[in-house]
Design an enzyme around this catalytic site. Structure first.
Site, short mmCIF file in Angstrom:
data_model
loop_
_atom_site.label_atom_id
_atom_site.label_comp_id
_atom_site.label_asym_id
_atom_site.label_seq_id
_atom_site.Cartn_x
_atom_site.Cartn_y
_atom_site.Cartn_z
CD GLU A 274 -3.08 -1.25 0.32
OE1 GLU A 274 -2.81 -0.15 -0.15
OE2 GLU A 274 -4.03 -2.31 0.21
CB CYS A 308 -1.90 7.37 1.28
SG CYS A 308 -3.22 5.93 1.79
P1 NAD Z 1 8.28 5.18 4.58
O1 NAD Z 1 8.30 4.83 3.66
O2 NAD Z 1 9.04 6.28 5.34
O3 NAD Z 1 7.62 4.48 6.15
C1 NAD Z 1 7.01 3.51 6.53
C2 NAD Z 1 7.68 1.91 7.14
O4 NAD Z 1 8.66 2.02 6.46
C3 NAD Z 1 8.49 2.70 8.01
O5 NAD Z 1 7.40 1.89 9.50
C4 NAD Z 1 9.41 2.27 8.29
O6 NAD Z 1 10.15 3.03 9.53
C5 NAD Z 1 10.04 1.40 7.32
N1 NAD Z 1 11.17 1.36 6.72
C6 NAD Z 1 11.71 2.33 6.52
N2 NAD Z 1 12.88 1.38 5.76
C7 NAD Z 1 12.19 0.19 5.15
C8 NAD Z 1 13.08 -0.71 4.98
N3 NAD Z 1 14.48 -0.84 4.42
N4 NAD Z 1 12.44 -2.05 5.49
C9 NAD Z 1 11.68 -1.83 5.53
N5 NAD Z 1 10.55 -1.13 5.97
C10 NAD Z 1 11.36 -0.36 6.41
O7 NAD Z 1 6.54 5.74 4.50
P2 NAD Z 1 6.04 6.82 5.47
O8 NAD Z 1 6.37 7.99 5.75
O9 NAD Z 1 5.98 6.60 7.20
O10 NAD Z 1 4.56 7.10 5.81
C11 NAD Z 1 4.09 7.78 4.51
C12 NAD Z 1 4.09 7.21 3.16
O11 NAD Z 1 3.22 6.70 3.47
C13 NAD Z 1 3.54 8.48 2.03
O12 NAD Z 1 4.23 8.34 0.62
C14 NAD Z 1 1.78 7.25 1.82
O13 NAD Z 1 1.11 7.56 0.63
C15 NAD Z 1 1.60 6.53 1.97
N6 NAD Z 1 1.15 5.32 2.20
C16 NAD Z 1 0.27 4.65 2.22
C17 NAD Z 1 -0.74 4.33 2.36
C18 NAD Z 1 -1.19 3.46 1.44
O14 NAD Z 1 -2.54 2.52 2.04
N7 NAD Z 1 -1.48 3.17 -0.13
C19 NAD Z 1 -1.51 4.31 3.75
C20 NAD Z 1 -0.84 5.65 4.51
C21 NAD Z 1 0.17 5.87 3.86
#
Ligand code: NAD
Length: 522
Positions: A274, A308
């Site tokens: 997602e 998102c």
């Molecule tokens: P992010 O990608 O920075 O982090 C998301 C998660 O991934 C965090 O828990 C982070 O600690 C973890 N993470 C970081 N590096 C990783 C790795 N190498 N392997 C596995 N996990 C890792 O995102 P964010 O800033 O927390 O959230 C915002 C983003 O999330 C935006 O792009 C938004 O559109 C998206 N989002 C999507 C949805 C959806 O349902 N499509 C919902 C909410 C947010």
């Protein structure tokens, strides 16, 4: 909302939340069936984006914790999968009740930790309650099909078994609801869950994990909801690489999602992605202006542009272009920005200083690429909230060829584009790599249905006369293209958490083979 006024003071609100939810100065961030000791661990400080003040800290998980927690979770799965699904549903019903009891303080915690306005913080916990209700009903509807067999005396059917251990990695901006979309559905299907929350919102995860496992304890069952808080990458990366995670549900940005997908793909694991969106709203000259204005403003401004599903591109018909923009700018001017705990505030802070920097860089780049700043563009230092992360919601007139239009900046920046024909509007709409949410505002049936047809929106969510943001839990949620293709929450999204098995039973005296194949021995 009375409680919003009563709790506008950050320190007071935090004192109330901390007391009600039993949070400490330093909280354990590892739940492997019991809460691990905090001594000797690295500590993650949590600051509220509202005024930058320190709320509390969380002790971080190590790789050893991962091993131990996964072992405990897999042992719990051995028992949980034997609990009949409707009984699992009953447990989720009780979880929903407990969440309802704690709705106000949990919602306030979400507001404090990630800066959502009070009604949005509360709404997030309501979403958890809604999904609990949905999951209860689902626990008696985990249907398989019976299929007509081509062979005599044969029964062909399909059934769904629990998968095992579901890993859930969440983003900061929905620190509670997204976990529940996964965890409560997975629970009724018969899975156990390991949560790795965003390091920006670990307190919400700690509080929720405490509450939900209480119900299992009450029933003499082992916990099924496990937690590992990391500094951002280490545990999440491990989850993506480790075969013991039977399904990895990842919510986050596209660049992180790409890394996760590579790791899970390498081990041929199952995943649900997602990822980011870059959502547009088309407003045609046949639109009800009032509905469109409200829908666009909510889509672009809610959660300070950090959803998102935030509306990031506004595609306006030339005949209403000036009039609509004038009204929208007036609406932007009137929107109260500030402490999200205060009544009347609609736009709170961004999550971090880095997010403010990303906003600033995007505004600059958009102008370098030829965009015209129509409104906003400023970083704000609000009195008393100087250490918070506030920006002005921004309108930029753009052109389809601007490369920044293809990217998601997690901030309230809305690019405005002009169109003449619906075909042109849909082409602009679909011209980005992401495919999460979309909207058209029109009272014309032909326009609406064209947008919903196979030649229309290419997104996972397509809305008519309502915002790109603000989905209900009953539908399957997720997006196409770079958004990752996952579906969660309602409809038949539960199937992702289950193992499908096709069953063939021969109850006859012979062994007829499919496709007329003959294999006579003896
Ligand atoms: P992010 O990608 O920075 O982090 C998301 C998660 O991934 C965090 O828990 C982070 O600690 C973890 N993470 C970081 N590096 C990783 C790795 N190498 N392997 C596995 N996990 C890792 O995102 P964010 O800033 O927390 O959230 C915002 C983003 O999330 C935006 O792009 C938004 O559109 C998206 N989002 C999507 C949805 C959806 O349902 N499509 C919902 C909410 C947010």
């Amino acid at each position: 909302m009375a409680s919003a006024v009563a709790t506008a003071d950050v320190a007071q609100a935090w004192a109330r939340v901390k007391g009600a939810l039993g949070l400490e100065e330093v909280n354990a961030g590892v739940f492997d069936g019991t809460w691990a000791s905090i001594s000797g661990r690295e500590i993650l400080p949590v600051h509220t984006p509202i005024d930058g003040s320190h709320l509390a800290s969380v002790a971080l998980a190590t790789q050893d914790d991962f091993e131990r927690t996964v072992r405990a979770a897999r042992n719990a799965f051995a028992r949980w999968q034997d609990v009949p699904a409707p009984v699992r549903g009953e447990i989720v019903r009780e979880i929903g009740e407990l969440l309802r009891e704690h709705k106000e303080t949990l919602g306030l915690l979400v507001s404090l930790e990630v800066g959502k306005i009070v009604t949005e913080g509360q709404g997030e916990i309501q979403e958890m309650i809604d999904i609990a209700n949905f999951a209860v009903g689902l626990s008696r509807q985990l249907y398989g099909l019976t299929i007509a067999s081509e062979r005599p005396h044969h029964r062909l059917a399909e059934q769904w078994h629990p998968l095992g251990l579901v890993g859930v990695i969440t983003a900061f901006n929905f620190p509670a609801a997204v976990w529940s979309w996964n965890a409560l559905i997975a629970a009724v299907v018969g899975d156990v869950v390991l949560w790795k929350p965003s390091p920006r919102a670990p307190l919400t995860a700690v509080a929720i994990t405490r509450i939900v496992n209480r119900v299992l304890e009450r029933h003499g069952l082992p916990p099924i909801f496990y937690l590992l808080v990391d500094e951002g990458r280490s545990i999440g990366e491990r989850m993506s690489k480790d075969r013991q995670i039977d399904l990895l549900s990842f919510t986050g940005s596209i660049p992180t999602g790409r890394k996760v997908a590579e790791n899970v793909g390498r081990r041929l694991g199952k995943m649900l992605l997602e990822l980011g969106g870059n959502n547009a709203a088309i407003v045609t000259d046949k639109a009800d202006m009032e509905v469109a204005l409200k829908g666009v403003a909510f889509g672009a401004l809610a959660t300070a542009g950090q959803r998102c599903t935030t509306t990031r591109r506004l595609i306006l018909h030339e005949a209403i272009y000036d009039r609509f923009l004038e009204r929208l700018t007036t609406a932007y001017r009137s929107v109260k920005i500030g402490n999200p705990l205060e009544e009347g505030v609609l736009v709170g802070p961004l999550i971090s200083a880095q997010a403010v920097e990303n906003y600033r860089a995007a505004v600059e780049r958009a102008q370098r690429e030829g965009g015209q700043l129509l409104y906003g563009g400023q970083v704000l230092a609000l009195p008393g909230l100087e250490n918070g992360h506030y920006v002005q919601p921004t309108l930029i007139e753009g052109a389809p060829e601007m490369s920044i239009l293809c990217e998601e900046t997690f901030a309230p920046i809305l690019y405005v584009l002009k169109f003449r024909t619906l075909e042109e509007a849909i082409a602009i709409h679909n011209s980005v790599p992401q495919g999460l949410s979309s909207a058209i505002f029109t009272a014309d049936l032909r326009e609406a249905e064209t947008f919903l047809s196979h030649r229309g929106s290419d997104c996972g969510l397509a809305n008519v006369n309502t915002s790109t943001a603000g989905a209900e839990i009953g539908g399957a949620f997720g997006g196409e293209k770079d958004t990752g293709g996952g579906r969660e929450s309602g409809s038949d999204a539960w199937k992702a958490y289950a193992r499908r098995q096709t069953v063939t039973v021969n109850y006859g005296p012979d062994l007829p083979l499919a496709q007329g194949v003959r294999f006579d021995i003896g």
